[in-house]
Design a protein around this motif. Structure first.
Motif: not given
Ligand code: NAP
Length: 336
Positions: A257-271
């Motif tokens: 684990x890196x502690x980096x925040x992952x992507x906003x997949x809801x934004x991917x869905x709505x786009x």
């Protein structure tokens, strides 16, 4: 008459790593070579590849490919020369590629080797631009996340093996703007001066989102993800409607684990963004077609490559640790 070796040296997995691997996880051993049986060839390996996916094989967990076994030789792509043959159709002197790297010699069934044409390109290219590296870049940008003329394309790990080829393929496919991210000023300079990128981001300098916004003020259409974590999050935030993302790798998390925040997949869905995973093995049916095309690109200068070369089998673990930490520019190789 050449004297055939009866033993060889190979690198075995000495222990499984916890987190980042170290040299202590590998051991160099000498082994007897089996007698050559009917239908087999003896190959002297000349080049071997070290690849980030090998980190996953050091862990004992189910995956698309079995884990390496402690005490057993590692494996991976290599090229070499047939020095003895009991296989009809494969003469001594034939250059071949195969999957038994991490050792100096190997006895293989004829079906396990693929003859390569050293006249078409130097043998080491069959591990890089003409190997699974190049095929990965090509498949990602022609099929998984296809580039259309006029697109803005973002490539991560862009000074590495897949990334450096991918940037040039994106241009050849008609992208109007190709942006690469890499670690450090020497690599970003190379992206601009050697590999034809239009803009380069040094992710180690921080503010990845701000740097990407400056390089692509209107957003991006295609993203080739080799890194995951923060890179993928920033790319999803920057992607335009109907954008395409090829999930090729996630190297930022390979050691845990890196502690980096992952992507906003809801934004991917709505786009209505397409995020599609890929495994290069699915594209092996077009390998021959790709090699012919990429060899022509290499010959006419459309495709430029760099290699970082470590010398000798005993340096193979260092080369592998180096590819995980960015010691390479272009393809990381070991000359045996
Ligand atoms: P590569 O890019 O030549 O080497 C890996 C590079 O990753 C390093 O040089 C380093 O460059 C960068 N890196 C390491 N840690 C990083 C981090 N935390 N954040 C950002 N960058 C980091 O290796 P490659 O063989 O071409 O593979 C590239 C990616 O494609 C890997 O993720 C690999 O697993 C994946 N891959 C997938 C397939 C498939 O079938 N899906 C096939 C081949 C490769 P910097 O100095 O720039 O950090």
């Amino acid at each position: 008459m050449t004297v055939q070796p009866t033993t060889t040296r190979e690198i075995v997995l000495a222990s499984r790593p916890e987190g980042a691997p170290t040299g202590a996880n590998f051991a160099l051993v000498e082994r007897e070579l089996p007698e050559l049986a009917e239908g087999q060839v003896l190959v002297r390996n000349t080049w071997m590849s070290v690849d980030p996916y090998m980190r996953g094989r050091m862990d004992d967990r189910p995956s698309y490919i079995p884990p390496f076994q402690v005490g057993e030789a590692l494996e991976g792509s290599a090229v070499g020369e047939v020095i003895a043959s009991r296989a009809s159709g494969i003469a001594v002197g034939t250059s071949v590629s195969h999957f038994a790297g991490w050792r100096e010699h190997v006895v293989l069934d004829a079906e396990a080797v693929t003859p390569i044409d050293p006249e078409l390109a130097a043998p080491h290219h069959y591990l890089g631009a003409l190997g699974t590296t190049g095929l990965t870049a090509y498949a990602a940008l022609t099929d998984v996340a296809p580039v259309r003329p006029g697109d803005t394309v973002f490539i991560s790990a862009a000074a590495g093996a897949v990334g450096s080829v991918a940037g040039q393929i994106a241009k050849a496919l008609g992208a109007s703007r190709v942006i690469g991210s890499a670690g450090g000023p020497a690599k970003t300079q190379l992206l601009l001066e050697e590999f034809g990128f239009d803009a380069a981001i040094d992710y180690r300098a921080g503010d990845l989102a701000g740097q990407l916004a400056a390089a692509a003020p209107d957003g991006i259409d295609v993203y080739l993800d080799s890194v995951g974590g923060e890179h993928l999050r920033v790319a999803v935030d920057a992607i335009r409607p109907s954008g395409r993302i090829a999930l090729v790798g996630a190297i930022s998390g390979y050691n845990g684990a890196t502690g980096e925040a992952g992507p906003d997949l809801y934004r991917a869905a709505t786009n209505e963004v397409t995020l599609r995973g890929m495994l290069v093995n699915s594209y092996f049916p077009i390998f021959g077609e790709y090699i012919a095309k990429a060899a022509a690109w290499l010959a006419d200068g459309t495709l430029r490559t760099r290699e970082t070369v470590y010398e000798g089998l005993d340096q193979a673990p260092a080369a592998f640790l180096g590819v995980l930490s960015g010691a390479n520019t272009g393809k990381m190789l070991v000359r045996l």
